[in-house]
Design a protein around this motif. Sequence first.
Motif, PDB file in Angstrom:
ATOM      1  N   GLU A  76      23.200  30.514  59.576  1.00 51.17           N
ATOM      2  CA  GLU A  76      23.266  29.674  58.379  1.00 51.17           C
ATOM      3  C   GLU A  76      23.610  28.226  58.724  1.00 51.17           C
ATOM      4  N   ASP A  78      22.527  24.972  59.438  1.00 45.20           N
ATOM      5  CA  ASP A  78      21.272  24.230  59.300  1.00 45.20           C
ATOM      6  C   ASP A  78      21.079  23.164  60.368  1.00 45.20           C
ATOM      7  N   TYR A 136      12.650  37.167  56.359  1.00 44.63           N
ATOM      8  CA  TYR A 136      13.020  35.881  55.758  1.00 44.63           C
ATOM      9  C   TYR A 136      11.839  34.923  55.675  1.00 44.63           C
ATOM     10  N   LYS A 137      10.901  35.051  56.571  1.00 41.65           N
ATOM     11  CA  LYS A 137       9.683  34.242  56.481  1.00 41.65           C
ATOM     12  C   LYS A 137       8.909  34.625  55.224  1.00 41.65           C
ATOM     13  N   LYS A 138       8.813  35.920  54.956  1.00 38.75           N
ATOM     14  CA  LYS A 138       8.136  36.399  53.752  1.00 38.75           C
ATOM     15  C   LYS A 138       8.870  35.933  52.504  1.00 38.75           C
ATOM     16  N   LYS A 139      10.197  36.052  52.505  1.00 46.56           N
ATOM     17  CA  LYS A 139      10.999  35.614  51.351  1.00 46.56           C
ATOM     18  C   LYS A 139      10.826  34.121  51.100  1.00 46.56           C
ATOM     19  N   THR A 140      10.810  33.334  52.163  1.00 51.54           N
ATOM     20  CA  THR A 140      10.620  31.888  52.038  1.00 51.54           C
ATOM     21  C   THR A 140       9.262  31.581  51.428  1.00 51.54           C
ATOM     22  N   ARG A 141       8.238  32.282  51.882  1.00 53.01           N
ATOM     23  CA  ARG A 141       6.893  32.084  51.348  1.00 53.01           C
ATOM     24  C   ARG A 141       6.853  32.435  49.856  1.00 53.01           C
ATOM     25  N   ILE A 143       9.379  32.400  47.708  1.00 46.01           N
ATOM     26  CA  ILE A 143      10.126  31.384  46.960  1.00 46.01           C
ATOM     27  C   ILE A 143       9.287  30.113  46.805  1.00 46.01           C
ATOM     28  N   ASN A 144       8.653  29.703  47.886  1.00 46.41           N
ATOM     29  CA  ASN A 144       7.801  28.503  47.822  1.00 46.41           C
ATOM     30  C   ASN A 144       6.649  28.678  46.845  1.00 46.41           C
TER      31      ASN A 144
END
Length: 149
Positions: A76, A78, A136-141, A143-144
């Motif tokens: 976490e 950044d 997390y890549k899928k979740k980010t996609r 959300i975007n």
Amino acid sequence: MLKTIIKRILFGFATGVFIGETILILESLFAGTGSFYPVSPYLVRNAGSDLTAVIIQYFCTGIMGAVFSSSSIIFELDNWSLLKQTVVHFILTSVLMYIIAFVCGWFPHNVVNTLIWFGMFIVVYIIFWLSFFFYYKKKTREINESLKK
């Protein structure tokens, strides 16, 4: 942030003990003798008694869970690159796991078995790392995409 780390440590300790005990129960079941094997004979010999060995292993699995849980905060940060986060987390967790596995006698103490142990740790670490990365890549996609609507 300190409150989050403390919560993760407490949750991780309990989770580590639960996972450790569950593994012991499963190992004992698969042994097929009807006996429960709570610790390695190595740990009993070096601890001096069954009870001391069980207490040592209890706290070792709890500490292991606490460190795994709380060290996830590294991901976490950044201002750190993913590479730096991964290297620091890997070193922290692999060294801790090795020390605990060594103390508890979870593998024979020789060079070959140490290398095998580290090889297995690396493989498991990579599997978990890739699983989290793609999740997390899928979740980010997702959300975007929802933000575009």
